[in-house]
Design a protein around this motif. Structure first.
Motif, short mmCIF file in Angstrom:
data_model
loop_
_atom_site.label_atom_id
_atom_site.label_comp_id
_atom_site.label_asym_id
_atom_site.label_seq_id
_atom_site.Cartn_x
_atom_site.Cartn_y
_atom_site.Cartn_z
N PRO A 71 8.97 -5.96 -13.34
CA PRO A 71 10.02 -6.91 -13.75
C PRO A 71 10.65 -6.56 -15.09
N PHE A 72 9.92 -5.84 -15.93
CA PHE A 72 10.49 -5.40 -17.21
C PHE A 72 11.61 -4.40 -16.97
N ILE A 73 11.38 -3.43 -16.09
CA ILE A 73 12.40 -2.44 -15.78
C ILE A 73 13.47 -3.02 -14.85
N PHE B 228 14.19 2.85 -9.71
CA PHE B 228 14.73 3.20 -11.03
C PHE B 228 13.88 4.29 -11.69
N PRO B 229 13.83 5.48 -11.12
CA PRO B 229 12.96 6.53 -11.65
C PRO B 229 13.31 6.94 -13.09
N GLU B 230 14.60 6.99 -13.40
CA GLU B 230 15.00 7.42 -14.74
C GLU B 230 14.62 6.39 -15.79
N ALA B 231 14.76 5.11 -15.46
CA ALA B 231 14.39 4.06 -16.42
C ALA B 231 12.89 4.05 -16.66
N ASP C 147 2.61 5.63 -20.90
CA ASP C 147 3.04 6.42 -19.74
C ASP C 147 3.10 5.50 -18.53
N PHE C 148 4.29 5.08 -18.18
CA PHE C 148 4.45 4.12 -17.09
C PHE C 148 4.08 4.71 -15.73
N SER C 149 4.05 6.04 -15.63
CA SER C 149 3.69 6.65 -14.36
C SER C 149 2.24 6.36 -13.98
#
Length: 274
Positions: free
Chosen positions: A180-182, A189-192, A168-170
């Motif tokens: 940097p990954f996203i 980039f909320p959707e990513a 869970d990235f949140s």
């Protein structure tokens, strides 16, 4: 010299010799540096470990950790051998790394590896109807996503094995690894950030999952595994969590063998064969 020393030494040496011979006999020799994708001039490679015998063999794609930005497939060599010795072929891959390459480049590479195995199943004597993804840390994250966001042209993932997975990235909005990954912050980039979080893709159709995680992990906290387990259980998906109580993230990554033995048992139970 006491009379008991010599017999013990001889028996100990014999035991070691027999163990060494047995191990040497069972350790497979991999086919190394197999190019599985050439994406824009960037060639990614993997090592294929085939079990002894005629096959066809079930197969796993393995992904290393390193925060999506470093390390390589050598981290998963021991696990690859362990799988092959248990009768499961192992394709241990490198993939494109951040920050030069952003999500979903890494996931695309895993999909390409799966397609490669499917396209070459007859040549390598593989049964891609029994295909698993397996990884540690960032590799575990990719193992989960590859099953949750499948490639329609690739084989269906039947089981996932994920160690130390961030799900869970949140939980990590300022992560120096995820950003940097996203390719940017969750505000940019909320959707990513949402799409790349495995916990957001749990449905009743999710393949079974074996999770293993260090209780003292401060890099990817153990609550990631507990959250993922709860989400899978709520969806009635078979799941098992193995906790290494006295390990941290790096120590668990360096000593995956015991967890992988349990994972192999879990995988074979899902396939219903010994």
């Amino acid at each position: 010299m006491p009379t008991h020393v010599l017999p013990l030494s001889i028996s100990g040496f014999a035991l070691l010799l027999m163990t060494a011979c047995a191990t040497t006999k069972q350790v497979p020799t991999p086919q190394t540096d197999i190019p599985y994708v050439d994406d824009g001039g960037i060639r990614q490679q993997g090592d294929l470990y085939l079990p002894r015998g005629n096959g066809p063999f079930p197969v796993a794609v393995l992904m290393h950790g390193g925060g999506w930005s470093n390390r390589d497939r050598s981290d998963m060599t021991a696990v690859s051998k362990q799988l092959a010795e248990s009768g499961i072929a192992a394709f241990n891959i490198n993939y494109r790394l951040a920050p030069k390459h952003h999500y979903p480049a890494q996931l695309n590479d895993v999909h390409a590896a799966l397609r490669y195995l499917q396209d070459n199943a007859e040549h390598y004597r593989l049964d891609t109807s029994r295909c698993i993804t397996l990884g540690y840390s960032a590799g575990a994250h990719l193992a989960l996503l590859a099953a949750e966001i499948p490639d329609p042209e690739g084989p269906k993932i039947s089981v996932v094995v994920a160690g130390g997975a961030p799900v869970d990235f949140s939980l990590y909005p300022k992560s120096p690894l995820i950003t940097p990954f996203i390719g940017g912050s969750p505000q940019e980039f909320p959707e990513a950030w949402k799409e790349a979080s495995p916990i957001n893709h749990v449905t009743p159709e999710h393949p079974p999952v074996f999770l293993y995680h260090a209780r003292l992990d401060i890099l990817v906290q153990h609550k990631n595994a507990r959250m993922m387990k709860a989400a899978l259980e709520n969806a009635d998906v078979p799941v098992q969590l193995d906790t290494a109580w006295f390990y941290g993230h790096l120590l668990q990554g360096a000593h995956q063998g015991p967890a992988i033995r349990k994972a192999i048992d879990f995988v074979k139970k899902q396939w219903q064969y010994g």
